[in-house]
Design a protein around this motif. Structure first.
Motif, PDB file in Angstrom:
ATOM      1  N   GLN A   1      -2.922  23.286  62.011  1.00 42.32           N
ATOM      2  CA  GLN A   1      -1.672  22.892  62.663  1.00 42.32           C
ATOM      3  C   GLN A   1      -1.782  21.468  63.212  1.00 42.32           C
ATOM      4  OE1 GLN A   1      -0.782  24.904  66.403  1.00 42.32           O
ATOM      5  NE2 GLN A   1       1.323  25.235  65.708  1.00 42.32           N
ATOM      6  N   SER A   2      -2.873  21.162  63.873  1.00 42.34           N
ATOM      7  CA  SER A   2      -3.097  19.810  64.417  1.00 42.34           C
ATOM      8  C   SER A   2      -3.205  18.787  63.300  1.00 42.34           C
ATOM      9  CB  SER A   2      -4.367  19.783  65.261  1.00 42.34           C
ATOM     10  OG  SER A   2      -4.232  20.617  66.368  1.00 42.34           O
TER      11      SER A   2
ATOM     12  N   GLY B   1      11.904  20.161  58.664  1.00 40.23           N
ATOM     13  CA  GLY B   1      10.852  19.284  59.171  1.00 40.23           C
ATOM     14  C   GLY B   1       9.744  20.027  59.893  1.00 40.23           C
ATOM     15  N   SER B   2       9.881  21.312  60.045  1.00 39.90           N
ATOM     16  CA  SER B   2       8.803  22.092  60.653  1.00 39.90           C
ATOM     17  C   SER B   2       7.898  22.620  59.537  1.00 39.90           C
ATOM     18  CB  SER B   2       9.377  23.238  61.487  1.00 39.90           C
ATOM     19  OG  SER B   2      10.067  24.142  60.666  1.00 39.90           O
ATOM     20  N   PHE B   3       6.895  23.361  59.920  1.00 41.43           N
ATOM     21  CA  PHE B   3       5.972  23.925  58.940  1.00 41.43           C
ATOM     22  C   PHE B   3       5.350  25.194  59.515  1.00 41.43           C
ATOM     23  CE2 PHE B   3       3.487  21.167  61.622  1.00 41.43           C
ATOM     24  CZ  PHE B   3       2.346  21.908  61.887  1.00 41.43           C
ATOM     25  N   LYS B   4       4.700  25.923  58.629  1.00 37.37           N
ATOM     26  CA  LYS B   4       3.927  27.097  59.029  1.00 37.37           C
ATOM     27  C   LYS B   4       2.561  27.009  58.360  1.00 37.37           C
ATOM     28  CE  LYS B   4       7.781  30.263  59.525  1.00 37.37           C
ATOM     29  NZ  LYS B   4       8.355  31.560  59.151  1.00 37.37           N
TER      30      LYS B   4
ATOM     31  N   ASN C   1       3.313  38.224  60.788  1.00 39.32           N
ATOM     32  CA  ASN C   1       2.777  38.064  59.435  1.00 39.32           C
ATOM     33  C   ASN C   1       1.651  37.038  59.365  1.00 39.32           C
ATOM     34  OD1 ASN C   1       4.410  35.896  59.848  1.00 39.32           O
ATOM     35  ND2 ASN C   1       5.592  36.115  57.975  1.00 39.32           N
ATOM     36  N   GLY C   2       1.100  36.639  60.519  1.00 37.11           N
ATOM     37  CA  GLY C   2      -0.091  35.787  60.540  1.00 37.11           C
ATOM     38  C   GLY C   2       0.163  34.298  60.417  1.00 37.11           C
ATOM     39  N   CYS C   3       1.316  33.829  60.878  1.00 37.02           N
ATOM     40  CA  CYS C   3       1.647  32.404  60.749  1.00 37.02           C
ATOM     41  C   CYS C   3       1.828  31.740  62.111  1.00 37.02           C
ATOM     42  CB  CYS C   3       2.952  32.236  59.967  1.00 37.02           C
ATOM     43  SG  CYS C   3       2.854  32.764  58.249  1.00 37.02           S
ATOM     44  N   LEU C   4       1.384  30.493  62.186  1.00 39.82           N
ATOM     45  CA  LEU C   4       1.666  29.616  63.330  1.00 39.82           C
ATOM     46  C   LEU C   4       2.704  28.603  62.878  1.00 39.82           C
ATOM     47  CD1 LEU C   4      -1.841  28.696  64.821  1.00 39.82           C
ATOM     48  CD2 LEU C   4      -0.059  30.065  65.893  1.00 39.82           C
TER      49      LEU C   4
END
Length: 129
Positions: free
Chosen positions: A49-50, A95-98, A121-124
């Motif tokens: 994520q970072s 523009g977001s992401f997982k 479901n295991g996503c950030l």
């Protein structure tokens, strides 16, 4: 002197009951190993994520892939599970992401240590702006 065996039997049964109750509550050694692997997956997702946010800041737009660049390199710990497991990076239209992973016991992970930021479901999720 007449000794009665019932106190020893009662104490033995009590100790055995406490041990069994403890294993049922905690889950035993295998539950601990699952917990450790899921914790590592969680921290791997935090690193991904970072990294995605760094790439987005450097390029001014969400990255298509999570490649290492001169500006942003993926710093994973030595015990990271990334080399063996297929984490998923999913850019979104807004523009977001997982970043996602397969967890062995996602429900326990989410209730432990207040990790409600990870989905069922295991996503950030992350923002690239």
């Amino acid at each position: 002197m007449d000794t009665k065996p019932w106190p020893q039997v009662a104490l033995t049964l009590l100790v055995a009951g406490v041990l069994i109750a403890g294993l049922l509550t905690v889950g035993g050694p295998e539950a601990g190993r699952i917990e450790k692997r899921d914790d590592q997956r969680y921290w791997d997702l935090i690193a991904l994520q970072s990294h995605a946010q760094c790439l987005a800041r450097a390029a001014g737009e969400p990255p298509a892939t999570l490649d290492n660049t001169e500006t942003c390199s993926l710093n994973m710990s030595e015990v990271a599970l990334l080399p063996e497991e297929g984490y998923r990076y999913l850019p979104q239209d807004d523009g977001s992401f997982k970043v996602c992973a397969e967890f062995e016991d996602i429900d326990t992970l989410r209730t432990r240590q207040w990790r409600q930021d990870i989905s069922e479901n295991g996503c950030l999720s992350g923002k690239t702006d």
